[in-house]
Design an enzyme around this catalytic site. Structure first.
Site, PDB file in Angstrom:
ATOM      1  N   VAL A  57       6.095   6.979   9.457  1.00 38.76           N
ATOM      2  CA  VAL A  57       6.293   5.537   9.581  1.00 38.76           C
ATOM      3  C   VAL A  57       7.623   5.108   8.959  1.00 38.76           C
ATOM      4  O   VAL A  57       8.302   4.219   9.478  1.00 38.76           O
ATOM      5  CB  VAL A  57       5.098   4.772   8.950  1.00 38.76           C
ATOM      6  N   CYS A  58       8.021   5.744   7.873  1.00 38.76           N
ATOM      7  CA  CYS A  58       9.276   5.374   7.204  1.00 38.76           C
ATOM      8  C   CYS A  58      10.502   5.598   8.081  1.00 38.76           C
ATOM      9  O   CYS A  58      11.544   4.978   7.856  1.00 38.76           O
ATOM     10  CB  CYS A  58       9.431   6.150   5.899  1.00 38.76           C
ATOM     11  N   THR A  81       0.174   5.224  11.539  1.00 40.19           N
ATOM     12  CA  THR A  81      -0.989   5.031  10.677  1.00 40.19           C
ATOM     13  C   THR A  81      -0.627   5.366   9.243  1.00 40.19           C
ATOM     14  O   THR A  81      -0.093   6.440   8.972  1.00 40.19           O
ATOM     15  CB  THR A  81      -2.159   5.936  11.115  1.00 40.19           C
ATOM     16  N   VAL A  82      -0.928   4.434   8.336  1.00 37.77           N
ATOM     17  CA  VAL A  82      -0.754   4.655   6.902  1.00 37.77           C
ATOM     18  C   VAL A  82      -2.128   4.482   6.275  1.00 37.77           C
ATOM     19  O   VAL A  82      -2.712   3.401   6.336  1.00 37.77           O
ATOM     20  CB  VAL A  82       0.253   3.657   6.284  1.00 37.77           C
ATOM     21  N   ILE A  83      -2.641   5.562   5.703  1.00 40.26           N
ATOM     22  CA  ILE A  83      -3.970   5.538   5.087  1.00 40.26           C
ATOM     23  C   ILE A  83      -3.798   5.521   3.572  1.00 40.26           C
ATOM     24  O   ILE A  83      -3.051   6.326   3.014  1.00 40.26           O
ATOM     25  CB  ILE A  83      -4.801   6.753   5.535  1.00 40.26           C
ATOM     26  N   THR A  87      -2.470   6.734  -4.767  1.00 44.88           N
ATOM     27  CA  THR A  87      -1.345   6.015  -5.360  1.00 44.88           C
ATOM     28  C   THR A  87      -1.133   4.718  -4.588  1.00 44.88           C
ATOM     29  O   THR A  87      -1.836   4.441  -3.620  1.00 44.88           O
ATOM     30  CB  THR A  87      -0.053   6.861  -5.291  1.00 44.88           C
ATOM     31  N   HIS A  89       1.549   4.050  -2.881  1.00 44.32           N
ATOM     32  CA  HIS A  89       2.599   4.358  -1.909  1.00 44.32           C
ATOM     33  C   HIS A  89       2.423   3.570  -0.609  1.00 44.32           C
ATOM     34  O   HIS A  89       3.395   3.050  -0.052  1.00 44.32           O
ATOM     35  CB  HIS A  89       2.599   5.868  -1.630  1.00 44.32           C
ATOM     36  N   ARG A 128      -9.981   1.641  14.573  1.00 45.72           N
ATOM     37  CA  ARG A 128      -8.944   0.752  15.113  1.00 45.72           C
ATOM     38  C   ARG A 128      -8.072   1.421  16.171  1.00 45.72           C
ATOM     39  O   ARG A 128      -7.193   0.793  16.736  1.00 45.72           O
ATOM     40  CB  ARG A 128      -8.081   0.226  13.966  1.00 45.72           C
TER      41      ARG A 128
END
Length: 154
Positions: A57-58, A81-83, A87, A89, A128
């Site tokens: 994603v970055c 997707t960011v799960i 942390t 992050h 989703r």
């Protein structure tokens, strides 16, 4: 009173999809949903859809920025997707990502739809991406189509 609303069909538009390879087992479902909506509802031909795979994603914003300067595409769709992990992050990524994408959209006057999932766990991401809660890739595609057409009539 004048009311303006973008339509969903945009068969001559050119769309770029920028998608993260990280969590690809989820992102492929988002991509399938986006492509299905672009073709079936938007009436786009396959040759008017370009797909750009990036590591995570970055890395999406640099490609979005580059493509927005080319004036080749009518709209861009971001998928990933960011799960949430142990942390914070994911919080940094989500805040920075959205701010960067929105700034590019405004500066370049190009519709950019964010179909990036930010979830607490893998089950929410799966839900989703095409099961219980619909497909956010499809939603992102419909959003970009509507915005392309709205900008044409303003």
């Amino acid at each position: 009173m004048n009311t303006y609303e973008g339509k969903l069909q945009s068969k001559n538009s050119k769309i770029a999809i920028i998608i993260s390879r990280f969590n690809s087992f989820i992102n492929k479902n988002l991509l399938d949903g986006a492509i299905d909506s672009l073709k079936r509802i938007g009436r786009l031909k396959s040759e008017n859809i370009s797909i750009f795979w990036v590591p995570g994603v970055c890395e999406i914003p640099i490609i979005v920025n580059f493509l927005s300067k080319q004036n080749k595409y009518n709209g861009l769709i971001t998928l990933g997707t960011v799960i949430q992990g142990k942390t914070f992050h994911h919080e940094l990524i989500s805040k920075d990502f959205n701010n960067i994408i929105f700034n590019i959209s405004i500066k370049k006057n190009i519709p950019i739809s964010v179909g990036v999932l930010y979830t607490r766990n893998i089950n929410q991401a799966i839900e989703r991406s095409g099961t219980k809660l619909g497909n956010k890739g499809s939603d992102a595609a419909l959003s970009v189509l509507e915005m392309i057409n709205l900008l044409k009539i303003i």
